[in-house]
Design an enzyme around this catalytic site. Structure first.
Site, PDB file in Angstrom:
ATOM      1  N   LYS A  50       0.801  -1.219   0.000  1.00 59.73           N
ATOM      2  CA  LYS A  50       0.000   0.000   0.000  1.00 59.73           C
ATOM      3  C   LYS A  50       0.838   1.275   0.000  1.00 59.73           C
ATOM      4  CE  LYS A  50      -4.361  -1.530   0.322  1.00 59.73           C
ATOM      5  NZ  LYS A  50      -5.473  -1.058  -0.540  1.00 59.73           N
ATOM      6  N   SER A 306       0.865  -9.739   0.003  1.00 55.91           N
ATOM      7  CA  SER A 306       0.507  -8.317  -0.003  1.00 55.91           C
ATOM      8  C   SER A 306       0.917  -7.584   1.260  1.00 55.91           C
ATOM      9  CB  SER A 306      -0.987  -8.155  -0.256  1.00 55.91           C
ATOM     10  OG  SER A 306      -1.732  -8.885   0.692  1.00 55.91           O
TER      11      SER A 306
END
Lengths: 326, 326
Positions: A50, A306
């Site tokens: 992110k 992730s």
């Protein structure tokens, strides 16, 4: 939204985001029945991919907008990514977070200098809260996935995957992506369409939160029945995005659905064989490669990891339940 | 033993060993009171830097010697490094391991195709066992640290550290190395002498097993009183090597001594802030940087993370005791 935006984001991210390693282990190849690679975005700044999208979006604002500050809503990883990107640009970040997010994520967001506003995931609308604050304080909203510059930032992961896989002799195969609203998945898919067109992107979602998989089948943006109840907090979102879904529909699928238990098991595999700390949602793609090999085609599978922002008790649960089964 | 051997080893390792990332996290800089970087050799093939030395030594043998096979004695990490290097060269590896080594290491060594011979660390002499087997079967002994080609392989880590630190704007400071017999430490010191002469290498050892620290003070090869009783199994050896000690004495020190508890605490920090799995011995340098800042000089400290081969129960112990103190 196109490949040139991803290439431009890669230039802005240079020297700021990490090029994370593409890792492998012989034992995981054996279990997966093919060569398995893991793109370790848990090693990205703030512990998840992110940061790429946060940096991309903040750096793309014009000077006046950026100086006024930014706001984001997030279960935690986008929060940290935007918070660090804002801090490194010297601007204010306000982050709207669910009150049931892991403490490690709330604490880390505050430690990065952001102002955290908590809300109840079950009863309140995070978008409405975010917009009210943004209007009142002149902040620019950085959406977690439905924002072209955020998608462009996440897509830089795909450019790296194409390069690193080529170096490992891999130019085709499936790329499994931990999928929430689809920013990471659609960004990677656009990058690979340009740089590794023989790779196919497969979104991986937790059971009961398979909005993207169902949407790819029906051809329209399906909605999850609930927003809580999975340990994969990082990849739970109400439905695919307006910007992300057309990209997902054109380039990705079919979806792969994994259970919470399989994510915990994949965390234990990553602990034992890759020496990596993954969070449950961040282990979903690895779970897909290890436990759903019969749904996958090709000699090689690339899994994104992730994120790794997991509280100690949840990690211990993974080791308690699966530490001796790896 | 010289820098040219390290450069030659780097060429032989190209495409086989990983260039592991040099990682950092804002929170660790704050605790250390200076910029802190971690060279993540736990992400090396087989989970430790030992693969470098194993590959270097096996690849340096002449064809006939290599075909006859190799033998090594090791608590586990050197075992795996030599086993994988031998397997990738298509030759036999016999590994002599202590019977109290972590199961994860014994299992992993067998999984890499090596023949494992167990011995009792408290009562038997591993060197004698190894030499008897080597003579009987025509195997070449790959010593864990007192072997020039092994040291050359470990030293390639130092070449990478110099490059990666320079990219991060760091050309001086201290480099803390998890230290057993001194192969890793002396190899890195030789590499940095050539490539980053303003960096100083500091060996880090567990309390009670500080043979290198004491030897650096006395100027002769001191011996540890015992060979068991620390959780840092990877970096316990009887005394500095014949080849390694003169290098250590010329280039390194003073030594830093850490406790087992501090290593467990450092493992919890690496879990929380770097998303890495470290073994106790592999966390010793990080423990030195976090808890002995007053013994360190300069604005930057680089810690090696030598390995991540830890059983689930030991990792859970680190999280139980320190998971809420990071």
């Amino acid at each position: 939204m196109n490949i040139e935006m991803i290439r431009a984001a890669q230039k802005r991210l240079e020297g700021h985001a990490r090029c994370t390693p593409l890792l492998s282990a012989p034992c995981l190849d054996e279990i997966a029945g093919r060569r398995l690679f893991l793109k370790a975005e848990n090693l990205q700044h703030t512990g998840s991919f992110k940061f790429r999208g946060g940096w991309s979006a903040v750096s793309a604002l014009d000077e006046a907008q950026r100086k006024a500050g930014v706001i984001a809503f997030s279960s935690g990883n986008h929060a940290q990514g935007v918070a660090l990107a804002a801090r490194e640009h010297g601007v204010t970040a306000v982050i709207v977070m669910p009150s049931d997010a892991p403490n490690t994520k709330i604490d880390a967001t505050r430690a990065l200098g952001a102002e955290v506003v908590l809300y109840d995931r079950a009863t309140e609308d995070r978008k409405a809260i975010g917009r009210t604050l943004a209007d009142a304080r002149g902040l620019t909203m950085i959406e977690p996935f439905d924002n072209a510059q955020v998608i462009a930032g996440q897509g830089t992961t795909g450019l790296e995957i194409a390069d690193q896989a080529r170096d490992a002799g891999v130019t085709s195969g499936e790329v499994l992506v931990c999928c929430g609203g689809g920013g990471f998945t659609s960004g990677i898919a656009l990058a690979l369409e340009a740089e590794a067109p023989e790779m196919r992107v497969r979104p991986v979602e937790p059971e009961g939160f398979d909005d993207v998989a169902r949407s790819l089948v029906s051809g329209q943006r399906e909605i999850n029945a609930t927003m809580s109840g999975s340990i994969c907090d990082a990849i739970i979102s109400p439905q695919p995005g307006e910007i992300t879904f057309p990209i997902l529909h054109r380039l990705c699928g079919p979806g792969i659905i994994v259970t919470d238990a399989e994510c915990l098991h994949a965390m234990a595999y990553a602990f034992a064989h890759l020496k990596l700390v993954l969070e449950p949602g961040g282990a979903s793609a690895l779970a897909g490669a290890l436990f759903y090999g019969d749904e996958i085609e090709g000699d090689a599978v690339i899994c994104t990891a992730s994120g790794g922002n997991v509280d100690a008790p949840m990690f211990q649960r993974a080791l308690n339940e699966y530490g001796d089964k790896v």
